[in-house]
Design an enzyme around this catalytic site. Structure first.
Site, PDB file in Angstrom:
ATOM      1  N   GLY A 160      35.500  97.421  45.356  1.00 39.51           N
ATOM      2  CA  GLY A 160      35.782  97.119  43.956  1.00 39.51           C
ATOM      3  C   GLY A 160      37.217  97.396  43.584  1.00 39.51           C
ATOM      4  O   GLY A 160      37.762  96.773  42.667  1.00 39.51           O
TER       5      GLY A 160
ATOM      6  N   GLU B 202      32.177  96.276  51.955  1.00 35.97           N
ATOM      7  CA  GLU B 202      30.799  96.237  51.445  1.00 35.97           C
ATOM      8  C   GLU B 202      29.764  95.938  52.525  1.00 35.97           C
ATOM      9  O   GLU B 202      28.616  96.386  52.443  1.00 35.97           O
ATOM     10  CB  GLU B 202      30.687  95.207  50.322  1.00 35.97           C
ATOM     11  CG  GLU B 202      31.299  95.624  48.997  1.00 35.97           C
ATOM     12  CD  GLU B 202      32.796  95.351  48.902  1.00 35.97           C
ATOM     13  OE1 GLU B 202      33.371  95.516  47.816  1.00 35.97           O
ATOM     14  OE2 GLU B 202      33.400  94.976  49.939  1.00 35.97           O
TER      15      GLU B 202
ATOM     16  N   GLU C 106      39.069  94.326  44.561  1.00 33.99           N
ATOM     17  CA  GLU C 106      38.663  93.250  43.648  1.00 33.99           C
ATOM     18  C   GLU C 106      39.360  93.398  42.292  1.00 33.99           C
ATOM     19  O   GLU C 106      39.786  92.399  41.696  1.00 33.99           O
ATOM     20  CB  GLU C 106      37.141  93.255  43.499  1.00 33.99           C
ATOM     21  CG  GLU C 106      36.441  92.744  44.751  1.00 33.99           C
ATOM     22  CD  GLU C 106      34.932  92.921  44.724  1.00 33.99           C
ATOM     23  OE1 GLU C 106      34.207  91.933  44.941  1.00 33.99           O
ATOM     24  OE2 GLU C 106      34.470  94.057  44.495  1.00 33.99           O
TER      25      GLU C 106
ATOM     26  N   ALA D 231      33.412 101.168  44.390  1.00 37.29           N
ATOM     27  CA  ALA D 231      32.468 101.332  43.291  1.00 37.29           C
ATOM     28  C   ALA D 231      31.765 102.685  43.392  1.00 37.29           C
ATOM     29  O   ALA D 231      31.840 103.371  44.415  1.00 37.29           O
ATOM     30  CB  ALA D 231      31.439 100.201  43.323  1.00 37.29           C
TER      31      ALA D 231
END
Length: 676
Positions: free
Chosen positions: A78, A101, A81, A38
């Site tokens: 991300g 994370e 994901e 991200a």
């Protein structure tokens, strides 16, 4: 995965769904990597702008035709994901996968805590999320993350894979619709993981929240468990822990950004390396270069000393082999790169030489005079001094522009921190080369200026000073260390001085010409040095030692009381709050002076030093971030209060701290204003 990327991807999915002529899609990235995570800078600006990443991931999965993720580089956070939102995944052999994370004080908040357990199982998912470490293609394929490994061109291979899916009418795989079989999960599984994080991640907030999310994945529906993930993600995001860890993430990337650096400075090639001094530190430094496949010449004045040094290196490697951390073949390879010598002529052609002899200015000057004659033009001459003046050492040579300080932290082959000390005449290309070299040997290199102790030791001495003074005031060493460890430090101050050696700290202070004219200053260290109680190495220092295990020593209490009587220091009750404040605020105040004097370029540089070299927990963010977090006005007022109690010798607020407190500003804001 910035806002623009999320919006564009969302629009592309809409176009894909609406175009009946298209039967399938491939999600592939240009450049050196797949989606690597991200945009962390967005995390400081809530609320998130739509579309939020979990919505995009769900939109991918809800697509009415197959979407295949084609992965190269790193699919992290991300990025993984998003890939798990796709119906199929393929990758080339060099790709990496992970959910890191936790290293930012977060949990995978874009459906990762729910999708990964459905894809790889509970234990594998917890291992990946709690460690944050990436896995390779083979592991990803075997665990179920990947459906295919592409051995040809990624795009061509992905197209062939999609055609196979369409030809065989392979059903779309939607992870959110998979039910986790809780029968395969033992009742003790989560308790075992909690015990693990209590040891490995003590004090950190995010690991427990990750476990809670995976528990929810088993007990609740996907939709309800996702609500738990969302709630706990926001809780992590707003926590002081995550703010601190995100601060360090950016600070560690900024350390190589050197203001006012000459654009013409070039990187010198470092292909061969020598170290002068085959003691414990010199051997540890040598191992860093051997591990990076750089040939090393180890120098000593005698063959006996050289043989002893080579044995130290061999023993260190053998210990790694016996623990399964290194293969015998790797050990043999590293030792083949190692050469020994007692003749300066043998290092005449090396690109970089580091002096790691005894911490004595006279001895170091003699070594550099010899290096100046022996080494080729353009060779970098470095000293591993932890406190001495680099400029005095550099001026012993005819080329002070080639001289720099490379202060490794002990044990040098393990500790990640490297203070790179710039002398008054050190050239920009030597600095740039040293910063690059630090990355080559996997060190966190931070550029600092010249003063006694540089940044780390200069700030650490006030921290230990206050710990010692409080012992004279009647606080037990054991209690002081416990308060420090409860706050998050890896070791208490007294355990550190015993580990390094009371003799080391005595000599370090003894070398300091400007030490305070105060008989109580490091009084206990001086007394222990005179008694031969050096710490772990002698079995007794501030603590007694049974092997490496420390035990409180009643005799130490009597020593402290006796010395306090001699000095006229009264015993008093001191709260845990005062213990931690006096140690940390003394350090922070010294840090403010260091920033004013430009010994450190940024407060973030100081934080990186303390979280990588002194056992300060990453969830505190370092001393300067911690000060910003609690407020500089509070820090200033507390220091003023201690000045009223203890006098102004040690408790005069730094001018910078006083200025920023008056303006209600932070060190970080001050630093940003200076850069602009």
């Amino acid at each position: 995965m910035s806002l623009d990327a999320r919006q564009s991807l969302s629009q592309a999915i809409d176009q894909f769904n609406a175009d009946d002529s298209v039967k399938a899609a491939i999600l592939i990235c240009k450049g050196r990597t797949f989606i690597a995570g991200a945009d962390i800078s967005e995390f400081d600006h809530l609320p998130f702008k739509d579309p939020w990443l979990p919505e995009v991931v769900q939109k991918i999965e809800d697509a009415n035709k197959p979407i295949v993720a084609a992965i190269h580089g790193s699919a992290l956070g991300g990025g993984l994901e998003v890939a798990m939102g796709c119906h199929f995944r393929c990758a080339i052999e060099s790709a990496k996968f992970g959910l890191p994370e936790v290293t930012l004080g977060l949990l995978p908040g874009a459906t990762g805590t729910q999708r990964l357990p459905r894809l790889v199982g509970i234990e594998k998912a917890l291992d990946m999320m709690l460690s944050g470490k990436p896995i390779n293609v083979k592991d990803a394929f075997n665990s179920g993350i990947l459906d295919m490994i592409i051995e040809t061109d990624l795009q061509e291979g992905a197209i062939a894979f999609v055609k196979e899916i369409l030809d065989t009418q392979t059903p779309i795989k939607r992870l959110s619709q998979i039910n986790i079989n809780s029968n395969d999960v033992s009742t003790e599984l989560f308790n075992d993981y909690r015990k693990q994080i209590a040891k490995k991640s003590h004090g950190f907030f995010a690991p427990e929240q990750i476990i809670k999310c995976v528990e929810a994945a088993i007990k609740l529906s996907y939709e309800d468990a996702l609500k738990i993930e969302n709630s706990l993600f926001l809780e992590c995001l707003n926590s002081e822990h995550s703010k601190a860890q995100r601060h360090l993430f950016f600070a560690e990337r900024e350390i190589s950004n050197i203001p006012n650096k000459s654009k013409d400075s070039k990187i010198r090639e470092i292909n061969t390396f020598a170290i002068v001094g085959a003691g414990t530190m010199g051997c540890g430094i040598a191992m860093n270069f051997l591990n990076a496949n750089i040939p090393v010449t180890l120098m000593e004045v005698s063959q006996e000393g050289l043989d002893r040094g080579i044995d130290i290196i061999r023993t260190n490697y053998q210990a790694q082999v016996s623990k399964g951390r290194l293969s015998q073949e790797q050990m043999d390879h590293y030792l083949e790169l190692l050469n020994g010598s007692t003749d300066y002529a043998d290092i005449s052609n090396v690109d970089l030489v580091i002096e790691a002899v005894f911490e004595n200015l006279t001895i170091k000057k003699e070594v550099f005079e010899k290096l100046d004659v022996a080494c080729k033009p353009g060779a970098i001459l470095a000293t591993n001094t932890s406190t001495l003046d680099i400029n005095i050492i550099a001026n012993c040579t005819s080329r002070p522009e080639d001289v720099i300080g490379l202060h490794f932290f002990a044990p040098a082959n393990i500790m990640p921190l490297l203070e790179i000390v710039r002398g008054a005449k050190t050239s920009d290309d030597v600095i740039a080369t040293s910063l690059k070299m630090a990355k080559t040997i996997r060190k966190v290199g931070v550029l600092v200026g010249v003063c006694f102790g540089f940044v780390g030791n200069r700030m650490f001495l006030p921290y230990v000073r206050e710990a010692e003074l409080m012992m004279l005031e009647g606080v037990s060493a054991q209690r002081i260390d416990k308060v420090a460890c409860d706050w998050g430090m890896a070791m208490g101050p007294h355990a550190v001085t015993d580990l390094s050696g009371q003799d080391v700290f005595f000599k370090l202070n003894d070398e300091w010409e400007d030490q305070p004219d105060d008989p109580s200053y490091f009084r206990i260290c001086k007394v222990l040095y005179e008694m031969g109680r050096y710490g772990q190495k002698t079995g007794r220092g501030i603590f007694k030692y049974e092997g490496r295990k420390s035990v409180e020593d009643p005799e130490m209490t009597e020593i402290a009381r006796r010395e306090a009587n001699v000095l006229g220091i009264k015993q008093k009750d001191i709260s845990d709050k005062e213990i931690i404040e006096r140690m940390l605020f003394a350090m922070i105040n010294e840090g403010a002076l260091i920033l004013e004097q430009s010994i450190a370029m940024r407060p973030g540089d100081i934080d990186v030093i303390f979280c990588n070299g002194y056992g300060m927990p990453r969830y505190r963010g370092g001393p300067m971030f911690y000060a910003d977090l609690i407020g500089l006005k509070q820090v200033y007022n507390t220091i003023v209060n201690y000045r009223e109690q203890y006098g102004d010798r040690y408790w005069t607020p730094a001018p910078l701290l006083e200025q920023l407190a008056a303006k209600n500003k932070t060190f970080f804001e001050w630093s940003k204003e200076r850069q602009t």
